[in-house]
Scaffold this motif. Structure first.
Motif, PDB file in Angstrom:
ATOM      1  N   ASP A   1       1.144  -1.067   0.019  1.00  0.00           N
ATOM      2  CA  ASP A   1      -0.041   0.068   0.041  1.00  0.00           C
ATOM      3  C   ASP A   1       0.813   1.200  -0.083  1.00  0.00           C
ATOM      4  O   ASP A   1       0.632   2.253  -0.819  1.00  0.00           O
ATOM      5  N   GLU A   2       1.982   1.241   0.818  1.00  0.00           N
ATOM      6  CA  GLU A   2       2.728   2.424   0.870  1.00  0.00           C
ATOM      7  C   GLU A   2       3.801   2.668  -0.303  1.00  0.00           C
ATOM      8  O   GLU A   2       3.890   3.761  -0.785  1.00  0.00           O
ATOM      9  N   LEU A   3       3.953   1.614  -1.026  1.00  0.00           N
ATOM     10  CA  LEU A   3       4.636   1.786  -2.465  1.00  0.00           C
ATOM     11  C   LEU A   3       3.693   2.239  -3.368  1.00  0.00           C
ATOM     12  O   LEU A   3       4.285   3.253  -4.345  1.00  0.00           O
ATOM     13  N   TRP A   4       2.494   1.808  -3.211  1.00  0.00           N
ATOM     14  CA  TRP A   4       1.479   2.374  -4.168  1.00  0.00           C
ATOM     15  C   TRP A   4       1.521   3.977  -4.168  1.00  0.00           C
ATOM     16  O   TRP A   4       0.937   4.667  -4.958  1.00  0.00           O
ATOM     17  N   ILE A   5       1.219   4.190  -2.658  1.00  0.00           N
ATOM     18  CA  ILE A   5       1.134   5.532  -2.433  1.00  0.00           C
ATOM     19  C   ILE A   5       2.173   6.464  -2.966  1.00  0.00           C
ATOM     20  O   ILE A   5       2.018   7.655  -3.380  1.00  0.00           O
ATOM     21  N   GLN A   6       3.569   5.878  -2.844  1.00  0.00           N
ATOM     22  CA  GLN A   6       4.588   6.582  -3.418  1.00  0.00           C
ATOM     23  C   GLN A   6       4.584   6.825  -4.694  1.00  0.00           C
ATOM     24  O   GLN A   6       4.918   7.615  -5.450  1.00  0.00           O
ATOM     25  N   LEU A   7       4.269   5.645  -5.505  1.00  0.00           N
ATOM     26  CA  LEU A   7       4.126   5.631  -6.932  1.00  0.00           C
ATOM     27  C   LEU A   7       3.085   6.626  -7.568  1.00  0.00           C
ATOM     28  O   LEU A   7       3.404   7.333  -8.564  1.00  0.00           O
ATOM     29  N   ASP A   8       2.067   6.988  -6.743  1.00  0.00           N
ATOM     30  CA  ASP A   8       0.916   7.863  -7.249  1.00  0.00           C
ATOM     31  C   ASP A   8       1.633   9.339  -7.059  1.00  0.00           C
ATOM     32  O   ASP A   8       1.215  10.260  -7.868  1.00  0.00           O
ATOM     33  N   GLN A   9       2.257   9.476  -5.904  1.00  0.00           N
ATOM     34  CA  GLN A   9       2.815  10.813  -5.549  1.00  0.00           C
ATOM     35  C   GLN A   9       4.038  11.213  -6.629  1.00  0.00           C
ATOM     36  O   GLN A   9       4.206  12.228  -7.207  1.00  0.00           O
ATOM     37  N   LEU A  10       4.866   9.964  -7.050  1.00  0.00           N
ATOM     38  CA  LEU A  10       5.725  10.488  -8.094  1.00  0.00           C
ATOM     39  C   LEU A  10       5.268  10.599  -9.406  1.00  0.00           C
ATOM     40  O   LEU A  10       5.714  11.569 -10.036  1.00  0.00           O
ATOM     41  N   HIS A  11       4.130   9.940  -9.690  1.00  0.00           N
ATOM     42  CA  HIS A  11       3.471  10.165 -10.832  1.00  0.00           C
ATOM     43  C   HIS A  11       2.827  11.704 -11.168  1.00  0.00           C
ATOM     44  O   HIS A  11       3.103  12.418 -12.109  1.00  0.00           O
ATOM     45  N   SER A  12       2.195  12.093  -9.926  1.00  0.00           N
ATOM     46  CA  SER A  12       1.785  13.368 -10.015  1.00  0.00           C
ATOM     47  C   SER A  12       2.727  14.483  -9.999  1.00  0.00           C
ATOM     48  O   SER A  12       2.529  15.481 -10.731  1.00  0.00           O
TER      49      SER A  12
END
Length: 347
Positions: A181-192
């Motif tokens: 879950d934390e890795l997916w959150i980081q991925l979303d933040q980096l995409h943004s």
């Protein structure tokens, strides 16, 4: 002439002043700051020049010097072997050696962008750093599944749409679920962050007309155009296209003695982000619809039997030469330049 060598650190600046005869005139260590830096420099009689090695403080010291009407030269530390490979090494000695190398004319100057150009380059590199971070997080996400023996290919594992399904394949363990879950959150933040940086690159790129011209060339999109513009900064830095090839890592470095050349190979000293941008642009160009670079690649490989990797290198040189000429002469890209040249040769 007084040659002022400076060894720069975030907390201190070590100075050594050498005159035209190589005599050490003055040494000092001051706190890093505009006031302290300029007070020491202006205590040295004119004519004077300041010399530093490339580093994090280089751009700041260059802009500070220019603002106060002083001349500062940024040198390439890779060329200063007397400093880097010395057995005795400290800040004061390094500053003295920079000044002595400058007096002897044994330094290689590094070009640095200023003001808006400097900030645009930082923006472009921030984008590339974000892309690298995004790739690292994607690798960690797949590794998380593979550690549990789950085959994980394709890109659906990154998509928010399929995350629930992928999560069901994991063991029912709170720690494992927390990590993914934390890795997916980081991925979303980096995409943004990546998209925000890209929008800003598009906005600031309007100040630089060469970027718009570059984007007409096959294989060159916004990011490649902005990267090439930000790194090269100006075509007038280079005497000819071969100098640009060397800087991009696609030129041949020759070693010889007398009239004999005993070694000819790709240069090992080059700008890696620039080479990466040119290589990716070349791949895109030769796989695009009918264009001069694709035709050149097919002519080299199919008609002349040149190995694919060598043909791509030749096309990369043609692509970079095209961008260099477009920028230097202020011309527009001609998509039919190769066919026109062939017709002219036949006549």
């Amino acid at each position: 002439m007084n040659y002022i060598g400076v060894d720069c650190h975030i907390s201190t600046l070590d100075f050594a002043v050498v005159d035209g005869k190589g005599i050490i005139k003055k040494k000092a260590c001051v706190n890093t700051g505009v006031k302290e830096f300029m007070e020491f420099v202006r205590s040295i009689p004119k004519p004077r020049k300041i010399f530093i090695e490339e580093g994090e403080l280089a751009s700041w010291l260059l802009e500070t010097s220019l603002r106060f009407g002083e001349q500062l030269i940024i040198t390439d530390p890779r060329e200063n072997k007397w400093i880097s490979k010395a057995k005795q090494k400290n800040d004061s000695v390094d500053a003295t050696k920079i000044a002595q190398l400058a007096r002897g004319g044994y330094i290689k100057e590094i070009y640095h962008p200023l003001n808006d150009r400097r900030r645009f380059k930082e923006l472009v590199f921030a984008y590339h750093d974000t892309v690298k971070s995004q790739t690292r997080i994607k690798n960690k996400i797949k590794a998380c599944f593979r550690r549990e023996g789950i085959k994980c290919s394709g890109a659906t594992v990154y998509s928010e749409k399929y995350r629930t399904e992928w999560k069901k394949t994991l063991p029912n363990n709170k720690i494992v679920h927390l990590i993914i879950d934390e890795l997916w959150i980081q991925l979303d933040q980096l995409h943004s962050a990546k998209e925000k940086l890209k929008r800003n690159i598009r906005t600031h790129a309007r100040k630089y007309p060469e970027i718009k011209r570059f984007m007409i060339v096959p294989g060159i999109g916004l990011i490649h155009a902005a990267t090439i513009s930000a790194i090269l900064e100006t075509p007038h830095r280079f005497a000819n296209k071969k100098k640009v090839w060397m800087y991009a890592g696609i030129g041949l470095a020759e070693r010889g003695s007398g009239d004999k050349i005993y070694s000819r190979q790709l240069t090992r000293e080059f700008n890696r982000p620039l080479k990466n941008a040119i290589k990716k642009a070349t791949e895109a160009a030769i796989h695009s619809n009918n264009n001069s670079f694709m035709r050149q690649y097919l002519r080299l490989t199919l008609k002349q039997g040149v190995p694919s990797h060598k043909a791509k290198l030749t096309v990369a040189r043609s692509l970079l030469s095209t961008l260099y000429i477009i920028w230097k002469k202020g011309e527009e890209y001609d998509p039919d330049i190769d066919t026109k040249r062939d017709k002219g040769n036949k006549k």
